[in-house]
Design a protein around this motif. Sequence first.
Motif, mmCIF file in Angstrom:
data_model
loop_
_atom_site.group_PDB
_atom_site.id
_atom_site.type_symbol
_atom_site.label_atom_id
_atom_site.label_comp_id
_atom_site.label_asym_id
_atom_site.label_seq_id
_atom_site.Cartn_x
_atom_site.Cartn_y
_atom_site.Cartn_z
ATOM 1 N N ARG A 77 26.977 -90.132 62.350
ATOM 2 C CA ARG A 77 25.839 -90.903 61.470
ATOM 3 C C ARG A 77 26.260 -91.211 60.446
ATOM 4 O O ARG A 77 26.168 -92.598 60.019
ATOM 5 N N TYR A 78 27.497 -91.034 59.299
ATOM 6 C CA TYR A 78 27.505 -90.875 58.706
ATOM 7 C C TYR A 78 28.695 -91.919 58.511
ATOM 8 O O TYR A 78 29.523 -92.403 56.873
ATOM 9 N N VAL A 79 29.996 -91.515 59.452
ATOM 10 C CA VAL A 79 31.086 -92.432 58.886
ATOM 11 C C VAL A 79 30.998 -93.722 60.239
ATOM 12 O O VAL A 79 30.693 -94.308 61.222
ATOM 13 N N ALA A 80 31.992 -95.492 59.732
ATOM 14 C CA ALA A 80 31.416 -96.617 60.298
ATOM 15 C C ALA A 80 31.980 -96.524 61.211
ATOM 16 O O ALA A 80 33.238 -95.835 61.867
ATOM 17 N N ASP A 81 31.626 -97.069 62.306
ATOM 18 C CA ASP A 81 32.267 -97.344 64.067
ATOM 19 C C ASP A 81 33.234 -97.260 63.574
ATOM 20 O O ASP A 81 33.777 -96.652 64.097
ATOM 21 N N GLY A 82 33.696 -97.941 63.084
ATOM 22 C CA GLY A 82 35.171 -98.557 63.172
ATOM 23 C C GLY A 82 35.951 -97.075 62.766
ATOM 24 O O GLY A 82 37.835 -97.547 62.643
ATOM 25 N N ARG A 83 35.513 -96.230 61.984
ATOM 26 C CA ARG A 83 36.208 -94.945 61.971
ATOM 27 C C ARG A 83 36.182 -93.500 62.250
ATOM 28 O O ARG A 83 36.650 -93.045 61.813
ATOM 29 N N GLN A 84 34.976 -93.691 63.640
ATOM 30 C CA GLN A 84 34.414 -92.337 63.663
ATOM 31 C C GLN A 84 35.949 -92.098 64.702
ATOM 32 O O GLN A 84 35.904 -90.286 64.521
ATOM 33 N N ASP A 85 36.124 -93.050 65.329
ATOM 34 C CA ASP A 85 37.384 -91.992 66.422
ATOM 35 C C ASP A 85 38.245 -91.531 65.271
ATOM 36 O O ASP A 85 39.002 -90.661 65.877
ATOM 37 N N GLU A 86 38.876 -91.770 63.997
ATOM 38 C CA GLU A 86 40.120 -91.692 62.899
ATOM 39 C C GLU A 86 39.733 -90.717 62.789
ATOM 40 O O GLU A 86 40.129 -89.503 62.543
ATOM 41 N N ALA A 87 38.401 -90.370 62.650
ATOM 42 C CA ALA A 87 38.020 -89.207 61.454
ATOM 43 C C ALA A 87 38.125 -88.002 62.388
ATOM 44 O O ALA A 87 38.017 -86.893 62.445
ATOM 45 N N ARG A 88 37.534 -88.290 63.893
ATOM 46 C CA ARG A 88 37.356 -87.106 65.407
ATOM 47 C C ARG A 88 38.607 -86.678 64.913
ATOM 48 O O ARG A 88 38.282 -85.528 65.305
ATOM 49 N N GLU A 89 39.798 -87.332 65.139
ATOM 50 C CA GLU A 89 41.040 -87.221 65.275
ATOM 51 C C GLU A 89 41.302 -86.061 64.780
ATOM 52 O O GLU A 89 42.294 -85.268 64.384
ATOM 53 N N GLU A 90 41.111 -86.507 63.146
ATOM 54 C CA GLU A 90 41.863 -85.623 62.011
ATOM 55 C C GLU A 90 41.317 -84.345 61.418
ATOM 56 O O GLU A 90 41.732 -83.341 62.002
ATOM 57 N N LEU A 91 39.754 -84.296 61.834
ATOM 58 C CA LEU A 91 39.180 -83.401 62.196
ATOM 59 C C LEU A 91 39.083 -82.401 62.703
ATOM 60 O O LEU A 91 39.104 -80.715 62.549
ATOM 61 N N GLY A 92 39.510 -82.767 64.336
ATOM 62 C CA GLY A 92 39.483 -82.225 65.198
ATOM 63 C C GLY A 92 40.928 -81.105 65.093
ATOM 64 O O GLY A 92 41.394 -80.470 65.441
ATOM 65 N N ARG A 93 41.658 -82.309 64.616
ATOM 66 C CA ARG A 93 43.577 -81.248 64.237
ATOM 67 C C ARG A 93 43.337 -80.080 63.062
ATOM 68 O O ARG A 93 43.208 -79.447 63.490
ATOM 69 N N LEU A 94 42.014 -80.792 62.181
ATOM 70 C CA LEU A 94 42.218 -79.533 60.948
ATOM 71 C C LEU A 94 41.377 -78.511 62.642
ATOM 72 O O LEU A 94 41.136 -77.149 61.465
ATOM 73 N N GLY A 95 40.503 -78.730 62.919
ATOM 74 C CA GLY A 95 39.377 -77.981 63.184
ATOM 75 C C GLY A 95 40.339 -76.751 63.633
ATOM 76 O O GLY A 95 39.657 -75.377 64.197
#
Length: 547
Positions: free
Chosen positions: A33-51
């Motif tokens: 919802r809040y992260v811009a489309d072009g940055r969502q994959d990077e955010a999900r990958e980073e947060l997935g590693r942390l998760g």
Amino acid sequence: MAATTHTVTNQPPPLVGYDVFANDPALTEGIARYVADGRQDEAREELGRLGRAAGSAHAQQWGEQANRHPPVLHTHDRYGHRVDEVEFHPAWHRLLGHAVTAGLTDAWSRPDGHVRRTAGFITWTQAEAGHGCPLSMTHAAVPTLRAEPELAAVWEPLLTSRIYEQELRPAAEKGGALAGMAMTEKQGGSDLRATTTRAEPLAAPGEYALTGHKWFCSAPMSDAFLVLARAPGGLTCFLLPRVLPDGSRNSFRLQRLKDKLGNRSNASAEVEFDGRTWARRVGEEGRGIATLIEMVAATRLDCVSAAAAVMRQAAAQALHHTAYREAFGSRLADLPLMRNVLADLALESEAATTLALRLAAAYDADTEQDRHLLRLAVPAAKYWVTKRCTPMVTEALECLGGNGYVEESGLPRLLREAPLNSIWEGSGNVQALDVLRALRREPPALHAFLTEIGTARGADHRLDRAIKGMLTELADLEGIEARARRLVERMALVLQGSLLVRYAPPEVADAFCASRLGGDAGAAFGTLPHTLDLAAIVARARPVLDR
């Protein structure tokens, strides 16, 4: 005989080896919802590693070890020299180092930074809550230091760095640093205007010598601290480094560590400034509290996020246990009454996380409207979410029965942690009075708040009635201080309801509005109307092991 009778059956597998981030739809949908489309994959990958790291056996073991071996104060070395150092178990450094490397001290240097950091903070601190304190203060010190550009130029790159260095050295020799704060004094508590610590100007501009005592100093192993003291011009903010530029130790006397109810892995200390304690002024003399306002707001948001993390982990443990445990011929999670309890826990957790992410998004947007919204929404959210944490964790513990009361389950540690965030950064009364102060002095803040909740008007009749009731409360200012808690509770609930109506699945929004806004539930958890789709709420929230 023992070998034949001690057969282990009907026990759930450990909740380990799962992705904490990916298994929390409130977090994953918030990123979408809040992260811009072009940055969502990077955010999900980073947060997935942390998760995945947060859900690993290693991280869970570190959390247990850091709490079983709390920090130890060393005031002197073997020869009698003052050292004033706190020794932590290696597990603490592993947790904190992983968090710093993951960027959890920095929301300021990249787009969507606050949303991504808040999601990461909620994810990672589920492994262990205590080290969230230095992460929070290091992150929150940045906007305060910007009041003094010369100091910010030195310290901001260190505080936002992804390098963790635990040794105390001059700032110029470090690749990364942590910040703490020392505000509270024994005679004042939350009343910072009662501060008696003195600051005497030195010959060099902006330099002072401090004399006084601080009753609570958070994270005393940090590289620098923001403190309040009385300068000739009034109450002023200062930056106090542990190590001076010439490599010598500043006079920062650790008197004792606090023996706290929970948060055992983290050190909180009493400290003494002896008249030789060197500090740099931050902001103008006499403007200390105003200089610290942004830091206080940022740490209050982290109190909301930290409570949301504790709530989510408690709910996850209850959902996981009952999905495997059988009683009376059925899985516990399939029994109607237990399903009601689990759905209620999941509902409370999602509402807390959704609210925390919305506030983080307002920080990222940084429009005038969002700044006004934060002025009211942060103290209201801090008041309500942190208040709900303790009863919710208690209920989650009960889902495990006697097993939940045993330390090995991890629930007792969560329960001891639960009250913390309602006390840190101002207790409930302080938050409620801060909301009243904003209502009286800053009319645009109320307009921004009403605009935010008004976007969901007409979507649910119970939300509409709750908003109307809140407006009635606001219209009657007679004796408002005595009613402040009730008003702030209503404000937080309508804000949560508005967000869930807009963004959550219909079954979640329906259940929240029915139970929290419509009054169709009892005071205890597990009293949701039976006509709701409780099975869907439970299924949405239940964590799934990767294996």
